[in-house]
Design a protein around this motif. Structure first.
Motif, mmCIF file in Angstrom:
data_model
loop_
_atom_site.group_PDB
_atom_site.id
_atom_site.type_symbol
_atom_site.label_atom_id
_atom_site.label_comp_id
_atom_site.label_asym_id
_atom_site.label_seq_id
_atom_site.Cartn_x
_atom_site.Cartn_y
_atom_site.Cartn_z
ATOM 1 N N PRO A 29 -18.927 -22.454 23.538
ATOM 2 C CA PRO A 29 -20.275 -21.776 24.226
ATOM 3 C C PRO A 29 -21.638 -22.094 23.867
ATOM 4 O O PRO A 29 -21.369 -21.612 22.554
ATOM 5 C CB PRO A 29 -19.967 -20.265 24.640
ATOM 6 C CG PRO A 29 -18.276 -19.736 24.569
ATOM 7 C CD PRO A 29 -17.868 -21.188 23.953
ATOM 8 N N GLY A 30 -22.574 -23.005 23.840
ATOM 9 C CA GLY A 30 -22.695 -24.160 24.905
ATOM 10 C C GLY A 30 -23.132 -23.568 26.198
ATOM 11 O O GLY A 30 -22.332 -22.844 26.956
ATOM 12 N N SER A 54 -11.808 -19.647 20.693
ATOM 13 C CA SER A 54 -13.444 -20.411 20.237
ATOM 14 C C SER A 54 -13.064 -21.677 20.351
ATOM 15 O O SER A 54 -11.994 -22.552 18.709
ATOM 16 C CB SER A 54 -14.037 -19.445 19.206
ATOM 17 O OG SER A 54 -13.833 -18.802 18.415
ATOM 18 N N CYS A 55 -13.664 -22.600 19.831
ATOM 19 C CA CYS A 55 -13.949 -24.038 19.006
ATOM 20 C C CYS A 55 -15.098 -24.348 18.669
ATOM 21 O O CYS A 55 -15.836 -24.342 19.202
ATOM 22 C CB CYS A 55 -13.079 -25.006 19.571
ATOM 23 S SG CYS A 55 -13.783 -25.473 21.333
ATOM 24 N N ASN A 67 -21.051 -16.201 21.022
ATOM 25 C CA ASN A 67 -20.618 -16.026 21.724
ATOM 26 C C ASN A 67 -20.052 -15.913 22.653
ATOM 27 O O ASN A 67 -19.294 -15.334 23.643
ATOM 28 C CB ASN A 67 -21.012 -17.896 22.102
ATOM 29 C CG ASN A 67 -22.628 -17.954 21.366
ATOM 30 O OD1 ASN A 67 -23.627 -17.095 21.328
ATOM 31 N ND2 ASN A 67 -22.963 -18.818 21.746
ATOM 32 N N VAL A 68 -18.328 -15.674 22.632
ATOM 33 C CA VAL A 68 -17.059 -15.976 22.764
ATOM 34 C C VAL A 68 -16.979 -13.975 22.805
ATOM 35 O O VAL A 68 -16.461 -13.522 24.168
ATOM 36 C CB VAL A 68 -15.594 -16.178 22.601
ATOM 37 C CG1 VAL A 68 -14.508 -15.916 23.149
ATOM 38 C CG2 VAL A 68 -15.900 -17.443 22.811
ATOM 39 N N GLN A 69 -17.298 -13.362 21.849
ATOM 40 C CA GLN A 69 -16.951 -11.859 22.203
ATOM 41 C C GLN A 69 -18.031 -11.627 22.514
ATOM 42 O O GLN A 69 -18.492 -10.242 24.140
ATOM 43 C CB GLN A 69 -17.129 -11.512 20.323
ATOM 44 C CG GLN A 69 -16.417 -12.133 19.101
ATOM 45 C CD GLN A 69 -17.551 -11.314 17.924
ATOM 46 O OE1 GLN A 69 -18.304 -12.395 17.453
ATOM 47 N NE2 GLN A 69 -16.718 -10.522 17.275
ATOM 48 N N PHE A 70 -19.886 -11.890 23.078
ATOM 49 C CA PHE A 70 -20.362 -11.748 24.018
ATOM 50 C C PHE A 70 -19.827 -11.624 24.937
ATOM 51 O O PHE A 70 -20.154 -11.009 26.299
ATOM 52 C CB PHE A 70 -21.747 -12.394 24.476
ATOM 53 C CG PHE A 70 -22.557 -11.989 24.759
ATOM 54 C CD1 PHE A 70 -23.770 -10.673 25.023
ATOM 55 C CD2 PHE A 70 -22.525 -13.094 26.411
ATOM 56 C CE1 PHE A 70 -24.432 -11.260 25.963
ATOM 57 C CE2 PHE A 70 -23.590 -13.170 27.255
ATOM 58 C CZ PHE A 70 -24.481 -11.966 27.019
#
Length: 318
Positions: A29-30, A54-55, A67-70
């Motif tokens: 994300p993006g 995530s990548c 962002n994945v944590q969010f």
């Protein structure tokens, strides 16, 4: 036992609980990933989301992981998450699309510091989830295929436990959006995409052409309410994404992958063979040739208005 309880007991004899489809999401994300995740959040009760990884891609891995944590904290609380690969398999160099998504990947939307628990090895987290699942896993990838390629390289036997991979990646006809030939996710790590294609796990491909054809005017978001975190977040994303094709539109690349998962009747699916070019001068070029016996399929849409309305409805839905 009362009559009512006895009747309920008899009616439920032989019935099993509805099994939810187990899913892993791998993403970078993006902004368009963010919109895809927001759509999935509206249907999350229909699935068993096991893991988000995530990548690196749209932004460097430390930012995509934050962002994945969010997302995990605000929309998928309790889900397991893990940090993925910093660089592509072969080209040990970071490439980003910050010119499209902003330096933080979310169009400048301030998510603050994040402390949601995050494991440090996405590949091993994927392996752990898949090998311990009693049912085959559906894998959803919204970014480059680096983590998935490492998974099948390190644990080739795990392929038998993956039912299908839904992916936003590649192009049907050899054209690109980051180079003349390369769609961004394929171009970022063409060797990884090639490995996954050849490992014979069925794939449902959302190609670049589909995102180019399904787009929404930014003005559609102008009067969107901002009372909730979700509304404010989606509106900020919509206002701040940039596209060189036509900056007055939002191009719905990644959301099409989620819609294929939750509302497949909106698409046609074409069985095909996929060829991925890894030569330096045309790295990331992909060609998807229809083949009725192909194990992979690519999506296309005939009713773009119906698709756009579906996406808008669930992006705006509280």
């Amino acid at each position: 036992m009362s009559y009512a309880k006895a009747k309920k007991y008899i009616m439920n004899l032989g019935k099993e609980p509805i099994k939810k489809r187990p899913v892993i999401i791998d993403c970078d994300p993006g902004i368009d990933d963010a919109m895809a995740l927001m759509l999935f959040a509206e249907f999350k009760d229909n699935f068993d989301l096991k893991l988000i990884t995530s990548c690196a891609g749209n932004t460097p891995i430390d930012i995509t992981t934050k962002n994945v944590q969010f997302f995990a904290s605000n929309f998928f609380n309790g889900v397991r998450i893990a940090k993925g690969s910093r660089y592509p398999l072969v080209r040990q160099k970071q490439m980003t699309a910050e010119y499209v998504h902003g330096r933080n990947g979310l169009g400048g939307y301030d998510i603050g510091e994040q402390d949601y628990p995050c494991e440090d090895d996405a590949v091993e987290a994927m392996y752990d989830v898949i090998k311990n699942s009693p049912e085959k896993i559906t894998l959803v990838t919204l970014g480059p295929m680096t983590n998935v390629a490492k998974l099948v390289i390190n644990h080739p036997e795990i392929k038998e436990n993956i039912e299908v991979i839904y992916s936003m990646i590649g192009s049907t006809d050899g054209t690109g959006n980051i180079t003349e030939y390369g769609e961004f996710n394929a171009y970022f790590d063409p060797e990884a995409f090639d490995i996954v294609v050849k490992c014979n796990i069925p794939m449902i491909i959302n190609p670049m052409q589909l995102g180019n054809e399904t787009r929404i005017k930014k003005s559609a978001f102008a009067n969107m309410p901002t009372e909730t975190i979700k509304d404010n977040f989606v509106k900020t994303l919509a206002e701040n994404i940039h596209n060189e094709i036509d900056d007055s539109y939002i191009f719905l690349y990644d959301p099409n992958t989620i819609v294929a998962l939750v509302k497949p009747e909106l698409y046609e699916f074409v069985p095909c063979d996929i060829h991925v070019y890894t030569y330096p001068d045309v790295g990331g070029k992909t060609v998807m040739k229809p083949n009725e016996n192909g194990i992979h399929k690519y999506q296309f849409v005939t009713d773009k208005t119906k698709l756009n309305n579906f996406i808008l409805k669930y992006l705006f839905k509280d």
